[in-house]
Design an enzyme around this catalytic site. Structure first.
Site, PDB file in Angstrom:
ATOM      1  N   HIS A   1       0.831  -1.207   0.000  1.00 46.15           N
ATOM      2  CA  HIS A   1       0.000   0.000   0.000  1.00 46.15           C
ATOM      3  C   HIS A   1       0.865   1.257   0.000  1.00 46.15           C
ATOM      4  O   HIS A   1       2.054   1.219   0.288  1.00 46.15           O
ATOM      5  CB  HIS A   1      -0.923   0.029   1.223  1.00 46.15           C
ATOM      6  CG  HIS A   1      -0.179   0.172   2.522  1.00 46.15           C
ATOM      7  ND1 HIS A   1       0.556  -0.856   3.077  1.00 46.15           N
ATOM      8  CD2 HIS A   1      -0.037   1.223   3.367  1.00 46.15           C
ATOM      9  CE1 HIS A   1       1.111  -0.448   4.201  1.00 46.15           C
ATOM     10  NE2 HIS A   1       0.773   0.812   4.402  1.00 46.15           N
TER      11      HIS A   1
ATOM     12  N   ASP B   1       0.487   5.117   1.826  1.00 41.63           N
ATOM     13  CA  ASP B   1      -0.266   5.595   2.992  1.00 41.63           C
ATOM     14  C   ASP B   1      -1.373   6.584   2.617  1.00 41.63           C
ATOM     15  O   ASP B   1      -1.175   7.455   1.768  1.00 41.63           O
ATOM     16  CB  ASP B   1       0.694   6.251   3.998  1.00 41.63           C
ATOM     17  CG  ASP B   1       1.614   5.223   4.647  1.00 41.63           C
ATOM     18  OD1 ASP B   1       1.176   4.085   4.873  1.00 41.63           O
ATOM     19  OD2 ASP B   1       2.776   5.582   4.938  1.00 41.63           O
TER      20      ASP B   1
ATOM     21  N   HIS C   1       4.683   0.138   0.127  1.00 39.90           N
ATOM     22  CA  HIS C   1       5.455  -0.602   1.118  1.00 39.90           C
ATOM     23  C   HIS C   1       4.600  -1.711   1.724  1.00 39.90           C
ATOM     24  O   HIS C   1       3.360  -1.693   1.637  1.00 39.90           O
ATOM     25  CB  HIS C   1       6.008   0.332   2.199  1.00 39.90           C
ATOM     26  CG  HIS C   1       4.975   1.161   2.878  1.00 39.90           C
ATOM     27  ND1 HIS C   1       4.392   2.270   2.289  1.00 39.90           N
ATOM     28  CD2 HIS C   1       4.397   1.053   4.098  1.00 39.90           C
ATOM     29  CE1 HIS C   1       3.510   2.795   3.104  1.00 39.90           C
ATOM     30  NE2 HIS C   1       3.487   2.075   4.231  1.00 39.90           N
TER      31      HIS C   1
ATOM     32  N   ARG D   1       5.320   7.027  13.455  1.00 43.65           N
ATOM     33  CA  ARG D   1       5.283   7.591  12.102  1.00 43.65           C
ATOM     34  C   ARG D   1       4.796   9.031  12.138  1.00 43.65           C
ATOM     35  O   ARG D   1       3.849   9.350  12.866  1.00 43.65           O
ATOM     36  CB  ARG D   1       4.342   6.762  11.218  1.00 43.65           C
ATOM     37  CG  ARG D   1       4.386   7.164   9.754  1.00 43.65           C
ATOM     38  CD  ARG D   1       3.440   6.316   8.943  1.00 43.65           C
ATOM     39  NE  ARG D   1       2.168   6.983   8.708  1.00 43.65           N
ATOM     40  CZ  ARG D   1       1.081   6.377   8.218  1.00 43.65           C
ATOM     41  NH1 ARG D   1       1.108   5.102   7.928  1.00 43.65           N
ATOM     42  NH2 ARG D   1      -0.034   7.063   8.023  1.00 43.65           N
TER      43      ARG D   1
HETATM   44 FE   LIG Z   1       1.876   2.158   5.675  1.00 45.73          FE
END
Ligand SMILES: [Fe+2]
Length: 289
Positions: A111, A113, A260, A275
């Site tokens: 995917h 983000d 990723h 993140r």
């Molecule tokens: Fe992700």
């Protein structure tokens, strides 16, 4: 710097970075830089150039606080607050991703983000807080090279198409909300199946297994078939790299060009990451809309 490291130094840059590519397709490790340094602003143009060149860049042994993580990320744009961030968290820009004996890692699918946003993310900066002894690697795929591997006929077909991206596909269950509740704030979004990278001009496959629900104007079966074909392009090892995390490692990836996949192979060991996500622009194909 060793012989197989390269320098990233566009003309306008004042500072060189030592970079060692991980594969010919994507990813490089960057050396001799402290992302929490007071004078980090001088290095931002070089870091941005490295991000565009390699798609994802990695830094080791970064001793930084959550606040320094945020400060570093702000050099690249506005920061997002993710709906999965608990309310009243001290630093709402930090998305904590923690798994262990009680919960198994969940991001083990290809995917990019937050493609369900109207203006999906420019990039994500992930910092390793706690890592398993082995496992929990993250794989990255260069979706521009995936596009280049399509036949001319397939490119032509996909370039005229749009697809719907829906936050509820992943987060309805995780946040224990009905899709309609999430859609009040984040309605399903339409993006081109092939997007133009706004800085490099590269064409990129921009559908993903996590958030894309269907291609517009096609039957359910046609959409399923084409999406499955496009998703499978990320699985080609020749367009990937794989990063093994250590405590203090930082990965900065460009969500506009790469996808990723976080392996979930370390259960019941703990893996804790933080993140920070940088806001991007509305995806387009060809010219900006
Ligand atoms: Fe992700």
């Amino acid at each position: 710097m060793s012989q197989d490291q390269t320098m990233v130094a566009p003309a306008e840059m004042t500072l060189d970075l030592a970079a060692k590519p991980i594969t010919p397709a994507i990813g490089a490790e960057i050396f001799d830089i402290n992302l929490a340094a007071d004078d980090i602003a001088e290095s931002i143009p070089a870091i941005r150039a490295a991000l565009l060149k390699y798609g994802v860049i990695f830094f080791r042994d970064q001793d930084m606080s959550a606040e320094q993580h945020i400060t570093f990320a702000r050099h690249f744009g506005e920061l997002e607050v993710h709906p999965a961030t608990p309310k009243n968290q001290d630093n709402p820009e930090i998305l904590r991703i923690a798994y262990g004996a009680k919960k198994k890692g969940q991001e083990n699918f290809w995917h990019s983000d937050v493609t369900w946003r109207e203006k999906p993310s420019l990039g994500s900066i992930l910092r390793a807080i706690e890592v398993p002894e082995v496992g929990g690697d993250t794989l990255f795929a260069n979706m521009h090279l995936a596009y280049e591997n399509l036949s001319p006929e397939m490119k032509r077909l996909c370039e005229g198409l749009t697809a719907v991206h829906d936050v509820a596909r992943v987060f309805a269950k995780r946040l224990n909300k009905r899709p309609e509740e999430l859609h009040d704030q984040y309605p399903p979004m339409t993006h081109p199946v092939i997007r133009t990278h706004p800085e490099t001009g590269q064409s990129v496959i921009y559908v993903n297994t996590a958030f894309t629900s269907h291609i517009e104007g096609m039957s359910k079966e046609e959409s399923r078939w084409l999406l499955d074909h496009l998703y499978a392009t990320a699985a080609n090892p020749e367009i990937q790299c794989r990063f093994r995390w250590e405590k203090g490692s930082v990965a900065f990836w460009d969500n506009r060009v790469c996808q990723h996949n976080a392996t979930s192979d370390y259960f019941p060991a703990r893996r804790v990451m933080e993140r920070v996500t940088i806001a991007g622009c509305r995806p387009y194909f060809g010219r900006p809309r």
